[in-house]
Design an enzyme around this catalytic site. Structure first.
Site, PDB file in Angstrom:
ATOM      1  N   GLY A 236     -34.462  -0.013 -12.946  1.00 54.23           N
ATOM      2  CA  GLY A 236     -35.247   0.104 -13.937  1.00 54.23           C
ATOM      3  C   GLY A 236     -34.920   1.711 -14.493  1.00 54.23           C
ATOM      4  O   GLY A 236     -35.773   2.133 -15.225  1.00 54.23           O
ATOM      5  N   GLU A 273     -32.579  -1.454  -6.438  1.00 52.15           N
ATOM      6  CA  GLU A 273     -31.506  -2.501  -7.096  1.00 52.15           C
ATOM      7  C   GLU A 273     -31.424  -2.106  -8.470  1.00 52.15           C
ATOM      8  O   GLU A 273     -31.577  -3.199  -9.145  1.00 52.15           O
ATOM      9  CB  GLU A 273     -32.036  -3.838  -6.723  1.00 52.15           C
ATOM     10  N   GLY A 275     -29.300  -1.879 -12.146  1.00 47.56           N
ATOM     11  CA  GLY A 275     -28.297  -2.679 -12.928  1.00 47.56           C
ATOM     12  C   GLY A 275     -27.733  -1.674 -13.886  1.00 47.56           C
ATOM     13  O   GLY A 275     -26.835  -1.069 -13.901  1.00 47.56           O
ATOM     14  N   ARG A 276     -28.778  -1.599 -15.062  1.00 47.40           N
ATOM     15  CA  ARG A 276     -28.054  -0.734 -16.148  1.00 47.40           C
ATOM     16  C   ARG A 276     -27.523   0.701 -15.770  1.00 47.40           C
ATOM     17  O   ARG A 276     -26.320   0.954 -16.310  1.00 47.40           O
ATOM     18  CB  ARG A 276     -29.513  -0.487 -17.239  1.00 47.40           C
ATOM     19  N   CYS A 345     -22.600 -14.039 -40.326  1.00 50.41           N
ATOM     20  CA  CYS A 345     -23.485 -14.494 -41.702  1.00 50.41           C
ATOM     21  C   CYS A 345     -24.995 -14.329 -41.439  1.00 50.41           C
ATOM     22  O   CYS A 345     -25.947 -15.225 -41.852  1.00 50.41           O
ATOM     23  CB  CYS A 345     -23.280 -15.745 -42.159  1.00 50.41           C
ATOM     24  N   TYR A 374     -25.764  -5.127 -19.976  1.00 54.34           N
ATOM     25  CA  TYR A 374     -26.564  -5.930 -21.039  1.00 54.34           C
ATOM     26  C   TYR A 374     -25.888  -5.975 -22.376  1.00 54.34           C
ATOM     27  O   TYR A 374     -26.513  -5.617 -23.514  1.00 54.34           O
ATOM     28  CB  TYR A 374     -27.996  -5.371 -21.054  1.00 54.34           C
TER      29      TYR A 374
HETATM   30  C1  LIG Z   1     -33.710  -6.700 -14.234  1.00 44.31           C
HETATM   31  C2  LIG Z   1     -34.080  -6.150 -12.881  1.00 44.31           C
HETATM   32  C3  LIG Z   1     -33.562  -5.016 -12.020  1.00 44.31           C
HETATM   33  C4  LIG Z   1     -32.499  -4.128 -12.592  1.00 44.31           C
HETATM   34  O1  LIG Z   1     -32.972  -3.430 -13.788  1.00 44.31           O
HETATM   35  P1  LIG Z   1     -32.122  -2.253 -14.541  1.00 44.31           P
HETATM   36  O2  LIG Z   1     -33.067  -1.942 -15.502  1.00 44.31           O
HETATM   37  O3  LIG Z   1     -30.987  -2.838 -14.967  1.00 44.31           O
HETATM   38  O4  LIG Z   1     -32.109  -1.258 -13.629  1.00 44.31           O
HETATM   39  C5  LIG Z   1     -33.954  -5.001 -10.903  1.00 44.31           C
HETATM   40  N1  LIG Z   1     -35.058  -5.723 -10.189  1.00 44.31           N
HETATM   41  C6  LIG Z   1     -35.475  -6.687 -10.950  1.00 44.31           C
HETATM   42  C7  LIG Z   1     -36.379  -7.660 -10.197  1.00 44.31           C
HETATM   43  C8  LIG Z   1     -35.062  -6.970 -12.214  1.00 44.31           C
HETATM   44  O5  LIG Z   1     -35.522  -8.053 -12.944  1.00 44.31           O
END
Ligand SMILES: *Cc1c(COP(=O)(O)O)cnc(C)c1O
Length: 431
Positions: A236, A273, A275-276, A345, A374
């Site tokens: 996050g 953990e 991602g973004r 469209c 994403y």
């Molecule tokens: C989506 C998610 C992440 C990654 O979130 P980011 O905003 O991409 O860093 C990590 N842990 C859980 C449980 C998630 O659902």
């Protein structure tokens, strides 16, 4: 260093494609070298006693996983599909399996994998997993995902916890969960999982959250006589698309973490953990302008592709930043505001609204940065049956490899095959 990714390698490839290709450009380009530099920087800043996993739902492309693999402790899957994919792609790496609504068949799969930790989201899921684990001749590592309220942390739009959500267990359920764990010795509690914020841009607040996670985990450890070693503090970490330098302060966070660990870890390890924040900057989406028109007094540039490839702007509700790569045509408009749209469209197919441009003509390329997370994988790719964008993965050694997306079956069966060199001009020849 922050979330910067230089456009030069991508622009060089696009310039080359422009000469080679008879069709207007529409492509994703991923800079794997930039991705590697970034993840390495993230890893090296993390203090001792911390682990870094990658949440694959941000971008599960095989070359992305491959580039990250040497720098992460493992990968997080948020579905059975991702779990299978990650196991196939990265069989040697530890996996985490989280997310609500897991099927029994997926729990069976996860429990059978050699190194997969399950993030249990509810008492019901724990009961189903316990029944599966009872029949095994090995232990199943689990984390309990908890949804706690953290005092002093106000509720914001970005909070995913401390209020009613489908994610994680209520603290009230913990005594029963602990009792179930005791009755089913095949389940091995290895830690607690918290993911209460997304789009977090405040490193101080994130430090406060981590401190609260460690404190509550240590409190539960003592209160229930538990023996576990890890707290997963989720992902996050937020990205500011308009001003990437205002994104989450990873270095400041890592510096502050040392003190938090010293005072609050009490022997626990921390796991993240994200991602973004890991993959967003390595990806670019490119669209060639097909048409420029004025409609009821406003200018529109219609470009090849759209939100069926790149849903990030409507998903974030923002005007996505962009660069213009001018082509050979004299400008059709100068010093105007123009809305950038795709080929769909629907009036929702907008990537940026009323943006000032110095000059624009058909044949120019719009290049959208911060499209590595994403983006392609959250887009409704089959809508209107437009072809998929071209995909290129830039890497210094191999220069690029290309993947061609082939439609097949249902939405979950997007076939992935390597393009045959004859069917697509290969950027591997680029230098
Ligand atoms: C989506 C998610 C992440 C990654 O979130 P980011 O905003 O991409 O860093 C990590 N842990 C859980 C449980 C998630 O659902």
């Amino acid at each position: 260093m922050t979330l910067h990714c230089s456009p030069e390698p991508v622009e060089a490839l696009l310039a080359r494609w422009r000469i080679e290709s008879r069709e207007p450009i529409c492509a994703y380009v991923y800079d794997l070298d930039a991705l590697q530099r970034h993840v390495r920087w993230m890893r090296e800043a993390l203090p001792h006693g911390c682990e870094l996993y990658y949440a694959a739902k941000a971008n599960p492309e095989a070359p992305v996983l491959r580039t990250l693999a040497p720098w992460v402790d493992g990968f997080e899957a948020a579905s059975g599909g991702e779990l299978r994919w990650l196991h196939e792609q990265q069989p040697a790496h530890p996996l985490l399996f989280g997310g609500p609504g897991k099927l029994d068949s997926e729990l069976v799969l996860a429990a059978a994998l050699p190194d997969c930790t399950l993030h249990v989201e509810s008492l019901g899921e724990l009961a189903r997993l316990a029944a599966i684990a009872d029949g095994l001749d090995r232990n199943v590592p689990v984390f309990l995902r908890m949804n706690i309220a953290v005092p002093g942390i106000g509720d914001t739009r970005l909070m995913m916890g401390g209020k009613p959500t489908p994610f994680g267990m209520d603290e009230q359920d913990l005594p029963q969960a602990v009792a179930m764990l005791r009755e089913h010795p095949r389940l091995r509690l290895e830690g607690f999982h918290f993911h209460l914020m997304s789009h977090q841009r405040d490193a101080r607040m994130q430090l406060d959250l981590v401190r609260a996670y460690l404190d509550v985990a240590n409190r539960w450890k003592a209160a229930y006589g538990l023996d576990f070693a890890v707290v997963n503090a989720g992902g996050g970490f937020g990205v500011d698309y308009a001003d990437p330098s205002a994104s989450f302060d990873w270095l400041g966070f890592c510096t502050g973490l040392r003190g938090v660990l010293d005072r609050h870890a009490n022997g626990l390890r921390l796991r993240f953990e994200p991602g973004r924040y890991v993959s967003v900057a390595c990806g670019w989406y490119a669209m060639e302008v097909l048409d420029i028109k004025r409609n009821h007094g406003e200018w529109f540039a219609v470009a090849r592709g759209g939100t069926h490839h790149f849903r990030t702007p409507p998903a974030q509700g923002h005007d996505h930043p962009f660069r213009i790569l001018r082509g050979n045509h004299a400008p059709l408009i100068e010093h105007e505001r123009v809305t950038l749209v795709g080929q769909l469209c629907t009036p929702k197919d907008v990537l940026a609204r009323a943006q000032p441009v110095e000059a624009l003509a058909p044949g120019d390329c719009l290049l959208f940065p911060l499209a590595g997370a994403y983006a392609w994988n959250i887009s409704h790719q089959n809508f209107l049956m437009h072809p998929a964008p071209r995909m290129a993965f830039l890497q210094a050694e191999s220069m690029a490899e290309e993947v061609c997306y082939v439609r097949a079956g249902g939405p979950n069966q997007l076939g992935r095959t390597a393009a045959s060199p004859s069917s697509l001009p290969s950027p591997t020849q680029a230098t």
